[in-house]
Design a protein around this motif. Structure first.
Motif, PDB file in Angstrom:
ATOM      1  N   THR A  89       1.133  -1.065  -0.500  1.00 51.89           N
ATOM      2  CA  THR A  89      -0.160   0.242  -0.038  1.00 51.89           C
ATOM      3  C   THR A  89       0.714   1.207  -0.276  1.00 51.89           C
ATOM      4  OG1 THR A  89      -2.267  -1.633   1.273  1.00 51.89           O
ATOM      5  CG2 THR A  89      -1.825   1.493   1.184  1.00 51.89           C
ATOM      6  N   SER A  90       0.741   2.346  -1.301  1.00 54.57           N
ATOM      7  CA  SER A  90       1.219   3.484  -0.865  1.00 54.57           C
ATOM      8  C   SER A  90       0.412   4.310  -0.511  1.00 54.57           C
ATOM      9  CB  SER A  90       2.087   3.267  -2.518  1.00 54.57           C
ATOM     10  OG  SER A  90       1.138   3.893  -3.319  1.00 54.57           O
ATOM     11  N   TYR A  91       1.299   5.320  -0.098  1.00 55.88           N
ATOM     12  CA  TYR A  91       0.787   7.197   0.608  1.00 55.88           C
ATOM     13  C   TYR A  91       1.367   8.428  -0.090  1.00 55.88           C
ATOM     14  CZ  TYR A  91       3.445   6.929   4.583  1.00 55.88           C
ATOM     15  OH  TYR A  91       4.720   7.131   5.353  1.00 55.88           O
ATOM     16  N   VAL A  92       0.238   9.032   0.448  1.00 61.96           N
ATOM     17  CA  VAL A  92       1.175  10.580   0.292  1.00 61.96           C
ATOM     18  C   VAL A  92      -0.141  11.224   0.639  1.00 61.96           C
ATOM     19  CG1 VAL A  92       1.529  12.605  -1.649  1.00 61.96           C
ATOM     20  CG2 VAL A  92       1.369   9.496  -2.424  1.00 61.96           C
ATOM     21  N   ALA A  93       0.611  12.110   1.622  1.00 63.11           N
ATOM     22  CA  ALA A  93       0.150  13.486   2.790  1.00 63.11           C
ATOM     23  C   ALA A  93       1.340  13.808   2.640  1.00 63.11           C
ATOM     24  CB  ALA A  93       0.034  12.312   3.963  1.00 63.11           C
ATOM     25  N   SER A  94      -0.385  15.207   2.867  1.00 62.37           N
ATOM     26  CA  SER A  94       0.224  16.607   2.801  1.00 62.37           C
ATOM     27  C   SER A  94      -0.522  17.848   3.385  1.00 62.37           C
ATOM     28  CB  SER A  94       0.503  17.024   1.232  1.00 62.37           C
ATOM     29  OG  SER A  94      -0.740  17.410   0.502  1.00 62.37           O
ATOM     30  N   TRP A 113      -7.353  35.322  -6.828  1.00 64.41           N
ATOM     31  CA  TRP A 113      -5.886  34.345  -6.994  1.00 64.41           C
ATOM     32  C   TRP A 113      -5.614  34.485  -5.320  1.00 64.41           C
ATOM     33  CZ3 TRP A 113      -1.050  36.557  -6.111  1.00 64.41           C
ATOM     34  CH2 TRP A 113      -0.919  38.164  -5.822  1.00 64.41           C
ATOM     35  N   GLY A 114      -4.145  33.542  -5.416  1.00 64.72           N
ATOM     36  CA  GLY A 114      -3.224  33.525  -4.222  1.00 64.72           C
ATOM     37  C   GLY A 114      -2.166  32.339  -4.695  1.00 64.72           C
ATOM     38  N   TYR A 115      -1.182  32.647  -3.697  1.00 69.10           N
ATOM     39  CA  TYR A 115      -0.392  31.410  -3.363  1.00 69.10           C
ATOM     40  C   TYR A 115      -0.463  30.706  -2.902  1.00 69.10           C
ATOM     41  CZ  TYR A 115       0.894  35.861  -1.051  1.00 69.10           C
ATOM     42  OH  TYR A 115       0.953  37.364  -0.018  1.00 69.10           O
ATOM     43  N   GLY A 116       0.838  30.239  -2.501  1.00 68.67           N
ATOM     44  CA  GLY A 116       0.937  29.234  -1.075  1.00 68.67           C
ATOM     45  C   GLY A 116       2.100  27.835  -0.968  1.00 68.67           C
ATOM     46  N   ALA A 117       1.885  27.477   0.008  1.00 73.47           N
ATOM     47  CA  ALA A 117       3.164  27.046   0.063  1.00 73.47           C
ATOM     48  C   ALA A 117       2.585  25.213   1.013  1.00 73.47           C
ATOM     49  CB  ALA A 117       4.487  26.808   0.575  1.00 73.47           C
ATOM     50  N   ASN A 118       3.351  24.121   0.296  1.00 71.24           N
ATOM     51  CA  ASN A 118       3.246  22.688   0.802  1.00 71.24           C
ATOM     52  C   ASN A 118       4.177  21.662   1.466  1.00 71.24           C
ATOM     53  OD1 ASN A 118       3.696  21.621  -1.402  1.00 71.24           O
ATOM     54  ND2 ASN A 118       2.129  22.090  -2.278  1.00 71.24           N
ATOM     55  N   LEU A 119       3.799  21.132   2.599  1.00 70.68           N
ATOM     56  CA  LEU A 119       4.891  20.000   2.356  1.00 70.68           C
ATOM     57  C   LEU A 119       4.653  18.214   2.550  1.00 70.68           C
ATOM     58  CD1 LEU A 119       8.099  19.170   3.797  1.00 70.68           C
ATOM     59  CD2 LEU A 119       6.627  19.519   6.239  1.00 70.68           C
ATOM     60  N   GLY A 120       5.184  18.016   1.980  1.00 72.29           N
ATOM     61  CA  GLY A 120       4.484  16.613   1.387  1.00 72.29           C
ATOM     62  C   GLY A 120       5.401  15.509   2.118  1.00 72.29           C
ATOM     63  N   LEU A 121       4.805  14.499   2.446  1.00 73.27           N
ATOM     64  CA  LEU A 121       5.462  12.856   2.588  1.00 73.27           C
ATOM     65  C   LEU A 121       5.456  11.673   1.591  1.00 73.27           C
ATOM     66  CD1 LEU A 121       7.777  11.360   4.118  1.00 73.27           C
ATOM     67  CD2 LEU A 121       5.736  10.832   5.775  1.00 73.27           C
ATOM     68  N   ALA A 122       5.154  10.667   0.761  1.00 75.71           N
ATOM     69  CA  ALA A 122       5.607   9.906  -0.343  1.00 75.71           C
ATOM     70  C   ALA A 122       5.712   8.766   0.147  1.00 75.71           C
ATOM     71  CB  ALA A 122       5.004  10.090  -1.528  1.00 75.71           C
ATOM     72  N   ASP A 123       5.209   7.169   0.266  1.00 73.12           N
ATOM     73  CA  ASP A 123       5.875   6.200   0.533  1.00 73.12           C
ATOM     74  C   ASP A 123       5.582   5.357  -0.045  1.00 73.12           C
ATOM     75  OD1 ASP A 123       6.737   3.676   1.517  1.00 73.12           O
ATOM     76  OD2 ASP A 123       6.974   4.338   3.819  1.00 73.12           O
ATOM     77  N   SER A 124       6.488   4.698  -1.002  1.00 75.52           N
ATOM     78  CA  SER A 124       5.520   3.495  -2.087  1.00 75.52           C
ATOM     79  C   SER A 124       5.393   2.155  -1.477  1.00 75.52           C
ATOM     80  CB  SER A 124       6.791   2.918  -3.402  1.00 75.52           C
ATOM     81  OG  SER A 124       7.507   2.528  -2.918  1.00 75.52           O
ATOM     82  N   GLY A 125       5.952   2.035  -0.027  1.00 70.54           N
ATOM     83  CA  GLY A 125       5.295   1.178   0.793  1.00 70.54           C
ATOM     84  C   GLY A 125       6.315  -0.334   0.508  1.00 70.54           C
ATOM     85  N   GLU A 126       7.202  -0.212  -0.851  1.00 78.55           N
ATOM     86  CA  GLU A 126       7.676  -1.193  -0.852  1.00 78.55           C
ATOM     87  C   GLU A 126       8.907  -0.952  -0.223  1.00 78.55           C
ATOM     88  OE1 GLU A 126       7.875  -3.089  -4.434  1.00 78.55           O
ATOM     89  OE2 GLU A 126       6.134  -2.545  -4.138  1.00 78.55           O
ATOM     90  N   ASP A 127       9.439  -2.761   0.144  1.00 83.98           N
ATOM     91  CA  ASP A 127      10.544  -2.790   0.853  1.00 83.98           C
ATOM     92  C   ASP A 127      12.151  -1.998   1.030  1.00 83.98           C
ATOM     93  OD1 ASP A 127       9.129  -3.772   2.462  1.00 83.98           O
ATOM     94  OD2 ASP A 127      10.331  -6.528   2.452  1.00 83.98           O
ATOM     95  N   ASP A 128      12.078  -2.053  -0.430  1.00 86.04           N
ATOM     96  CA  ASP A 128      13.660  -1.373  -1.180  1.00 86.04           C
ATOM     97  C   ASP A 128      13.574   0.001  -1.229  1.00 86.04           C
ATOM     98  OD1 ASP A 128      12.173  -1.807  -3.315  1.00 86.04           O
ATOM     99  OD2 ASP A 128      13.439  -2.665  -4.209  1.00 86.04           O
ATOM    100  N   SER A 129      12.504   0.956  -1.241  1.00 89.63           N
ATOM    101  CA  SER A 129      12.504   1.890  -1.693  1.00 89.63           C
ATOM    102  C   SER A 129      12.514   3.407  -0.536  1.00 89.63           C
ATOM    103  CB  SER A 129      10.919   2.173  -2.212  1.00 89.63           C
ATOM    104  OG  SER A 129       9.800   2.387  -1.006  1.00 89.63           O
ATOM    105  N   ASP A 130      12.809   4.713  -0.555  1.00 86.95           N
ATOM    106  CA  ASP A 130      12.641   5.543   0.324  1.00 86.95           C
ATOM    107  C   ASP A 130      11.574   6.170   0.191  1.00 86.95           C
ATOM    108  OD1 ASP A 130      15.233   5.374   0.931  1.00 86.95           O
ATOM    109  OD2 ASP A 130      15.784   6.223  -0.119  1.00 86.95           O
ATOM    110  N   SER A 131      11.488   6.986   1.414  1.00 88.19           N
ATOM    111  CA  SER A 131      10.231   7.767   1.541  1.00 88.19           C
ATOM    112  C   SER A 131      10.231   8.695   0.903  1.00 88.19           C
ATOM    113  CB  SER A 131       9.399   7.976   3.078  1.00 88.19           C
ATOM    114  OG  SER A 131       9.257   7.008   3.748  1.00 88.19           O
ATOM    115  N   VAL A 132       9.864   9.413   0.166  1.00 88.00           N
ATOM    116  CA  VAL A 132      10.200  11.016  -0.226  1.00 88.00           C
ATOM    117  C   VAL A 132       9.583  11.971  -0.171  1.00 88.00           C
ATOM    118  CG1 VAL A 132       9.667  12.435  -2.876  1.00 88.00           C
ATOM    119  CG2 VAL A 132       9.661   9.840  -2.217  1.00 88.00           C
ATOM    120  N   VAL A 133      10.498  13.180   0.700  1.00 87.38           N
ATOM    121  CA  VAL A 133       9.397  14.482   1.593  1.00 87.38           C
ATOM    122  C   VAL A 133       9.604  15.588   0.446  1.00 87.38           C
ATOM    123  CG1 VAL A 133      10.140  16.069   2.968  1.00 87.38           C
ATOM    124  CG2 VAL A 133      10.553  13.765   3.518  1.00 87.38           C
ATOM    125  N   THR A 134       8.830  16.397   0.216  1.00 90.88           N
ATOM    126  CA  THR A 134       8.329  16.894  -0.657  1.00 90.88           C
ATOM    127  C   THR A 134       8.348  18.980   0.032  1.00 90.88           C
ATOM    128  OG1 THR A 134       6.062  17.204  -0.872  1.00 90.88           O
ATOM    129  CG2 THR A 134       7.753  15.320  -2.657  1.00 90.88           C
TER     130      THR A 134
END
Length: 187
Positions: A89-94, A113-134
Protein backbone atom coordinates in the motif's frame (compact mmCIF):
# COMPACT_ATOMS: atom_id res chain seq x y z
CA UNK A 1 -16.02 9.05 -1.49
CA UNK A 2 -19.53 9.41 -2.97
CA UNK A 3 -21.08 8.89 0.46
CA UNK A 4 -18.83 11.55 2.01
CA UNK A 5 -19.71 14.01 -0.76
CA UNK A 6 -23.44 13.32 -0.38
CA UNK A 7 -23.24 13.65 3.41
CA UNK A 8 -21.38 16.97 3.12
CA UNK A 9 -23.96 18.32 0.68
CA UNK A 10 -26.88 17.27 2.89
CA UNK A 11 -25.36 18.77 6.04
CA UNK A 12 -24.56 21.99 4.18
CA UNK A 13 -28.08 22.20 2.78
CA UNK A 14 -29.67 21.61 6.19
CA UNK A 15 -27.66 24.47 7.74
CA UNK A 16 -28.42 26.87 4.91
CA UNK A 17 -32.00 25.94 3.96
CA UNK A 18 -33.54 27.90 6.82
CA UNK A 19 -31.88 31.07 5.48
CA UNK A 20 -33.22 30.96 1.90
CA UNK A 21 -35.32 34.01 1.08
CA UNK A 22 -36.22 35.90 -2.06
CA UNK A 23 -34.23 38.89 -0.87
CA UNK A 24 -31.30 39.40 -3.26
CA UNK A 25 -29.02 40.18 -0.31
CA UNK A 26 -29.21 36.60 0.97
CA UNK A 27 -26.38 35.37 -1.28
CA UNK A 28 -23.65 37.67 0.02
CA UNK A 29 -19.96 36.92 -0.45
CA UNK A 30 -17.61 36.21 2.48
CA UNK A 31 -16.73 39.02 4.89
CA UNK A 32 -14.17 39.54 7.65
CA UNK A 33 -14.47 36.88 10.34
CA UNK A 34 -16.14 34.24 8.13
CA UNK A 35 -14.76 30.71 8.07
CA UNK A 36 -15.31 28.22 5.26
CA UNK A 37 -14.71 24.48 5.11
CA UNK A 38 -14.44 22.62 1.84
CA UNK A 39 -13.47 19.45 0.06
CA UNK A 40 -11.39 19.59 -3.13
CA UNK A 41 -11.45 16.65 -5.54
CA UNK A 42 -10.89 15.71 -9.15
CA UNK A 43 -13.58 13.50 -10.66
CA UNK A 44 -12.72 10.59 -12.95
CA UNK A 45 -13.25 11.88 -16.47
CA UNK A 46 -12.08 8.70 -18.24
CA UNK A 47 -14.87 6.31 -17.34
CA UNK A 48 -18.57 5.97 -16.70
CA UNK A 49 -18.34 6.21 -12.89
CA UNK A 50 -17.45 9.74 -11.83
CA UNK A 51 -15.48 8.81 -8.70
CA UNK A 52 -14.35 5.27 -9.60
CA UNK A 53 -10.62 6.00 -9.64
CA UNK A 54 -10.58 8.68 -6.97
CA UNK A 55 -8.82 7.65 -3.78
CA UNK A 56 -7.85 11.10 -2.60
CA UNK A 57 -9.23 14.44 -1.65
CA UNK A 58 -8.16 17.59 0.07
CA UNK A 59 -9.88 19.14 3.07
CA UNK A 60 -9.42 22.87 3.49
CA UNK A 61 -10.31 25.58 5.99
CA UNK A 62 -10.42 29.19 4.82
CA UNK A 63 -10.40 32.10 7.26
CA UNK A 64 -11.46 35.47 5.85
CA UNK A 65 -9.47 38.38 7.30
CA UNK A 66 -11.43 40.88 5.16
CA UNK A 67 -13.70 40.85 2.12
CA UNK A 68 -10.62 40.74 -0.11
CA UNK A 69 -8.17 38.51 1.81
CA UNK A 70 -8.30 35.00 3.26
CA UNK A 71 -5.80 32.50 4.62
CA UNK A 72 -6.16 28.80 3.96
CA UNK A 73 -4.93 25.62 5.60
CA UNK A 74 -5.23 22.33 3.74
CA UNK A 75 -4.54 18.64 4.33
CA UNK A 76 -4.69 15.75 1.89
CA UNK A 77 -4.18 12.01 1.99
CA UNK A 78 -3.98 9.60 -0.96
CA UNK A 79 -3.89 5.85 -0.33
CA UNK A 80 -3.38 3.38 -3.18
CA UNK A 81 -3.74 -0.39 -2.85
CA UNK A 82 -4.30 -2.79 -5.75
CA UNK A 83 -6.00 -5.32 -3.50
CA UNK A 84 -3.81 -8.13 -4.80
CA UNK A 85 -2.20 -10.52 -2.34
CA UNK A 86 1.32 -9.51 -1.24
CA UNK A 87 0.93 -6.08 -2.82
CA UNK A 88 2.07 -3.02 -0.92
CA UNK A 89 0.00 0.00 0.00
CA UNK A 90 1.39 3.38 -0.97
CA UNK A 91 0.40 6.75 0.41
CA UNK A 92 0.96 10.46 -0.10
CA UNK A 93 0.14 12.93 2.70
CA UNK A 94 0.55 16.70 2.63
CA UNK A 95 -0.33 19.88 4.50
CA UNK A 96 -0.40 23.39 3.07
CA UNK A 97 -0.85 27.06 3.85
CA UNK A 98 -1.82 29.85 1.47
CA UNK A 99 -3.10 33.39 1.00
CA UNK A 100 -6.12 34.25 -1.19
CA UNK A 101 -6.76 37.69 -2.70
CA UNK A 102 -10.43 38.07 -3.68
CA UNK A 103 -11.72 40.33 -6.45
CA UNK A 104 -14.94 42.31 -6.30
CA UNK A 105 -17.53 40.69 -8.51
CA UNK A 106 -21.06 39.43 -8.74
CA UNK A 107 -23.22 38.75 -5.71
CA UNK A 108 -22.98 34.93 -5.91
CA UNK A 109 -19.58 34.67 -7.61
CA UNK A 110 -16.34 35.03 -5.66
CA UNK A 111 -13.16 35.02 -7.79
CA UNK A 112 -9.65 35.07 -6.38
CA UNK A 113 -5.95 34.47 -6.96
CA UNK A 114 -3.35 33.44 -4.45
CA UNK A 115 -0.14 31.71 -3.52
CA UNK A 116 0.83 29.02 -1.07
CA UNK A 117 3.28 26.39 0.09
CA UNK A 118 3.00 22.76 1.12
CA UNK A 119 4.96 19.98 2.76
CA UNK A 120 4.40 16.37 1.81
CA UNK A 121 5.52 12.82 2.49
CA UNK A 122 5.17 9.89 0.08
CA UNK A 123 5.92 6.21 0.58
CA UNK A 124 5.49 3.54 -2.09
CA UNK A 125 5.25 0.79 0.53
CA UNK A 126 8.03 -1.24 -1.12
CA UNK A 127 10.73 -2.55 1.22
CA UNK A 128 13.58 -1.39 -1.01
CA UNK A 129 12.33 2.14 -1.65
CA UNK A 130 12.72 5.37 0.28
CA UNK A 131 10.12 7.74 1.57
CA UNK A 132 10.10 10.98 -0.40
CA UNK A 133 9.72 14.38 1.27
CA UNK A 134 8.43 17.25 -0.87
CA UNK A 135 8.48 20.98 -0.29
CA UNK A 136 6.40 22.94 -2.77
CA UNK A 137 5.16 26.40 -3.62
CA UNK A 138 2.70 27.63 -6.20
CA UNK A 139 0.18 30.15 -7.45
CA UNK A 140 -3.50 29.55 -8.15
CA UNK A 141 -6.62 31.13 -9.63
CA UNK A 142 -10.14 30.13 -8.66
CA UNK A 143 -13.83 30.92 -8.41
CA UNK A 144 -16.63 29.99 -6.00
CA UNK A 145 -20.31 30.15 -6.97
CA UNK A 146 -22.86 30.19 -4.14
CA UNK A 147 -25.67 27.80 -5.05
CA UNK A 148 -27.59 28.43 -1.82
CA UNK A 149 -26.71 30.82 0.99
CA UNK A 150 -23.31 29.93 2.47
CA UNK A 151 -22.89 26.81 0.28
CA UNK A 152 -20.70 26.99 -2.82
CA UNK A 153 -19.21 24.96 -5.63
CA UNK A 154 -16.04 26.07 -7.27
CA UNK A 155 -13.02 25.34 -9.37
CA UNK A 156 -9.36 26.15 -9.04
CA UNK A 157 -6.33 25.83 -11.28
CA UNK A 158 -2.76 26.29 -10.15
CA UNK A 159 0.87 25.96 -11.10
CA UNK A 160 3.43 24.75 -8.62
CA UNK A 161 7.04 23.70 -8.21
CA UNK A 162 8.24 21.06 -5.77
CA UNK A 163 11.62 20.04 -4.44
CA UNK A 164 11.77 16.28 -3.85
CA UNK A 165 14.20 14.69 -1.42
CA UNK A 166 14.86 10.97 -0.91
CA UNK A 167 17.71 9.25 0.91
CA UNK A 168 19.00 7.16 -2.04
CA UNK A 169 17.93 9.19 -5.07
CA UNK A 170 18.91 12.63 -3.82
CA UNK A 171 17.08 15.79 -4.81
CA UNK A 172 14.82 16.63 -7.73
CA UNK A 173 12.64 19.44 -9.02
CA UNK A 174 9.19 18.95 -10.49
CA UNK A 175 6.44 21.26 -11.66
CA UNK A 176 2.96 21.01 -13.00
CA UNK A 177 -0.53 22.37 -13.46
CA UNK A 178 -3.30 21.12 -11.19
CA UNK A 179 -7.04 21.52 -11.44
CA UNK A 180 -9.66 20.79 -8.79
CA UNK A 181 -13.40 21.00 -8.20
CA UNK A 182 -14.59 22.19 -4.83
CA UNK A 183 -17.61 21.89 -2.58
CA UNK A 184 -17.77 23.98 0.58
CA UNK A 185 -19.84 25.83 3.12
CA UNK A 186 -19.34 28.98 5.16
CA UNK A 187 -20.09 29.37 8.85
Amino acid sequence: MKNLLLFTALVSFSFASAQITTNAGTFNKPAAGDTAFEMNFMPNLDGAAMFAESNSGTLMMRSFKSETRATRISASLTVLDTGEEDSSTSYVASVGYGIENHFSGAERLSTYWGYGANLGLADSGEDDSDSVVTLGAGVFLGADYYIIPKVYIGTEIGYGLSILAAEDTGFGLSGGVTGMLRLGFRL
